[in-house]
Design a protein around this motif. Structure first.
Motif, PDB file in Angstrom:
ATOM      1  N   PHE A 160       5.952 -24.581 -32.486  1.00  0.00           N
ATOM      2  CA  PHE A 160       6.132 -25.634 -33.494  1.00  0.00           C
ATOM      3  C   PHE A 160       7.615 -25.921 -33.703  1.00  0.00           C
ATOM      4  CE2 PHE A 160       1.902 -24.218 -34.624  1.00  0.00           C
ATOM      5  CZ  PHE A 160       1.290 -25.384 -35.068  1.00  0.00           C
ATOM      6  N   PRO A 161       7.946 -27.110 -34.229  1.00  0.00           N
ATOM      7  CA  PRO A 161       9.310 -27.323 -34.711  1.00  0.00           C
ATOM      8  C   PRO A 161       9.471 -26.538 -36.020  1.00  0.00           C
ATOM      9  CG  PRO A 161       7.966 -29.258 -35.172  1.00  0.00           C
ATOM     10  CD  PRO A 161       7.099 -28.302 -34.389  1.00  0.00           C
ATOM     11  N   PRO A 162      10.693 -26.084 -36.340  1.00  0.00           N
ATOM     12  CA  PRO A 162      10.884 -25.242 -37.532  1.00  0.00           C
ATOM     13  C   PRO A 162      10.326 -25.852 -38.821  1.00  0.00           C
ATOM     14  CG  PRO A 162      12.885 -25.304 -36.222  1.00  0.00           C
ATOM     15  CD  PRO A 162      11.948 -26.271 -35.574  1.00  0.00           C
ATOM     16  N   ALA A 163      10.346 -27.189 -38.907  1.00  0.00           N
ATOM     17  CA  ALA A 163       9.885 -27.845 -40.137  1.00  0.00           C
ATOM     18  C   ALA A 163       8.411 -27.588 -40.441  1.00  0.00           C
ATOM     19  CB  ALA A 163      10.133 -29.353 -40.046  1.00  0.00           C
ATOM     20  N   ALA A 164       7.648 -27.165 -39.446  1.00  0.00           N
ATOM     21  CA  ALA A 164       6.216 -26.894 -39.680  1.00  0.00           C
ATOM     22  C   ALA A 164       6.050 -25.813 -40.748  1.00  0.00           C
ATOM     23  CB  ALA A 164       5.555 -26.462 -38.380  1.00  0.00           C
ATOM     24  N   GLY A 165       6.941 -24.839 -40.766  1.00  0.00           N
ATOM     25  CA  GLY A 165       6.963 -23.810 -41.806  1.00  0.00           C
ATOM     26  C   GLY A 165       5.660 -23.043 -41.967  1.00  0.00           C
ATOM     27  N   LYS A 166       5.545 -22.372 -43.125  1.00  0.00           N
ATOM     28  CA  LYS A 166       4.340 -21.560 -43.384  1.00  0.00           C
ATOM     29  C   LYS A 166       3.081 -22.411 -43.397  1.00  0.00           C
ATOM     30  CE  LYS A 166       6.341 -17.741 -45.917  1.00  0.00           C
ATOM     31  NZ  LYS A 166       6.672 -17.201 -47.226  1.00  0.00           N
ATOM     32  N   GLU A 167       3.201 -23.622 -43.961  1.00  0.00           N
ATOM     33  CA  GLU A 167       2.028 -24.502 -44.035  1.00  0.00           C
ATOM     34  C   GLU A 167       1.473 -24.794 -42.642  1.00  0.00           C
ATOM     35  OE1 GLU A 167       0.244 -25.336 -46.638  1.00  0.00           O
ATOM     36  OE2 GLU A 167       1.649 -23.982 -47.667  1.00  0.00           O
TER      37      GLU A 167
END
Lengths: 283, 185
Positions: A161-168
């Motif tokens: 994933f790109p980092p912005a995907a995050g925990k969600e």
């Protein structure tokens, strides 16, 4: 420098393979009993009862718990001050695997990827084993072993994933994976989640996470909390035991997290069926 | 409400007609084993117009690759394998007279449609209960494709072999019905 005989490794590996095939470890058995108590669906409860009965028959009559006796997967920590004499450690593990599967009347399940020819008479009976090595301090060899079945492995997946995907993003991805899998991987499941690292590091971490004892708490409080959140989400799916519908779809979520590249967030989901045959020994 | 039946193979259209998703069935008589590789060979034989190693009329196929038997036992552990891998072959066999399949996990729409059109059922056995299920198999004989090892076609004699109707001949699916009941949106 401590020395360990090649034959000692062979014997130990053979023995844990034969024993694990018919004896569900305590942690898995306890988790199944807990699921049986908590399950709201009468159909799933009935199937859980059958599975507990199966575990009882398997251990008392030394019969394999499941006909899919898996591929043999090992995580091996080799102390820097120990050396195997009489042969290579890798060969000893493979030889022990072949002996265990043959002498324990277990199934040979390795084959060529396209011709699908079984390798039992060419490469060896259920060979090659899948072995991950690590070098650590000390003069011991620690062997973690699991028999990994095909049904649950087939629904496993990985994505960067790109980092912005995050925990969600991670939570959604795991949910999608288990939801799509439905009854196929033989729930109730243990779900291994590898987070971070590189593409392959995440995958190996998700596998290793399945070797942890069910019910143990993650040492990292942030990951322990995330495990709880994902577990709750997954049990809302309603899949139940063997997909019959129910409240107890997942017994535990185990996360192994690693530092990763500033550009990426690798995630891997490796699924373990209810027949969680894993053990470890130190030689 | 789920009902319980004891049925003996071969299955008739009447046997299949009374079964509904969620019913529990104890099977008795002869059933045949076949997995991926054997299914491919069976369908190839049909394509070539050749005779199959067993009669499909009213037959039940069990998707299983058992462990080797210990000395004195007819068979080792013998629970179901995941069925979707047989989805591309099953409709053809159903059209030729197959009445029942035993496995675990979801089937595709083509299989469900074939069950409705030709009156057949898909039974679920408990995955991972190989020790328990193996004990209900009283004899096992390899009748074709011995070289496939665990994937060979075996003729089994079973006594009170416990299964649940997942897909019935009316298009119902226990996996959908069960899950909808417990899903929290």
């Amino acid at each position: 420098m401590r020395e360990i005989a090649y034959e000692e490794i062979v014997k130990n590996v053979r023995d844990i393979i034969v024993y694990s095939a018919s004896h569900l470890p305590e942690d898995a058995l306890d988790a199944m009993k807990k699921a049986y108590e908590n399950e709201k669906s009468p159909v799933s409860k009935e199937v859980l009862k059958q599975l507990l009965e199966n575990a009882q028959i398997a251990s008392s009559e030394a019969r394999p718990l499941c006909q899919d006796t898996g591929l043999a997967v090992f995580f091996v920590k080799v102390g820097a001050d120990v050396r195997v004499v009489g042969g290579l450690l890798k060969d000893a593990i493979n030889e022990g695997t072949e002996k265990g599967y043959r002498e324990g009347y277990l199934r040979a399940s390795t084959c060529e990827p396209f011709s699908r020819l079984n390798l039992k008479d060419t490469v060896g009976y259920n060979l090659p084993a899948i072995i991950h090595f690590d070098i650590v301090e000390g003069d011991k060899i620690e062997i973690e072993y699991a028999a990994k079945g095909g049904g649950s492995e087939n629904v496993s997946r990985a994505k960067v994933f790109p980092p912005a995907a995050g925990k969600e993003g991670v939570i959604e991805y795991v949910k999608e994976c288990i939801s799509d899998a439905g009854p196929n991987p033989c729930p109730p499941l243990t779900v291994g989640v590898g987070i971070g690292g590189t593409f392959e590091k995440a995958a190996i971490s998700s596998k290793h996470a399945l070797f942890r004892n069910i019910g143990s708490v993650n040492e990292d409080p942030e990951m322990a909390e995330l495990e709880g959140v994902i577990l709750k989400e997954l049990n809302k799916l309603g899949i139940g035991t063997m997909g019959m519908g129910g409240t107890e779809t997942v017994l535990a979520v185990h996360i192994e997290a690693n530092p990763c590249h500033i550009a990426s967030l690798p995630v891997s989901v490796n699924v373990q069926c209810h027949s969680s045959r894993h053990t470890h020994i130190t030689i | 409400m789920s009902k319980t039946y004891h049925l003996t193979t071969p299955l008739s259209d009447e046997d299949v007609a009374k079964l509904e998703s969620g019913d529990i069935v104890y099977l008795n008589g002869t059933i045949y084993t076949a997995r991926d590789a054997a299914h491919k060979r069976l369908v190839d034989l049909l394509d070539e117009g050749k005779e199959l190693p067993f009669d499909l009329k009213g037959a039940i196929i069990y998707f299983v690759g058992p462990t080797p038997p210990k000395p004195g036992d007819p068979i080792g552990s013998a629970g179901p394998t995941t069925s979707y891998r047989m989805d591309s072959y099953s409709p053809r066999l159903i059209a030729e007279g197959l009445k029942g399949m035993i496995g675990k996990g979801k089937r595709n729409q083509e299989v469900k449609d074939a069950c409705v059109k030709y009156k057949a059922v898909y039974f679920g056995a408990t995955g991972g209960a190989g020790a328990l299920l193996g004990k209900q198999i009283k004899s096992a004989e390899v009748i074709a494709y011995e070289e496939l090892g665990p994937e060979a076609v075996r003729k089994l004699e079973v006594v009170d072999f416990p299964v649940t109707v997942v897909n019935d001949a009316y298009g119902r699916d226990l996996y959908q019905i069960g899950r909808e009941q417990y899903e929290v949106k």
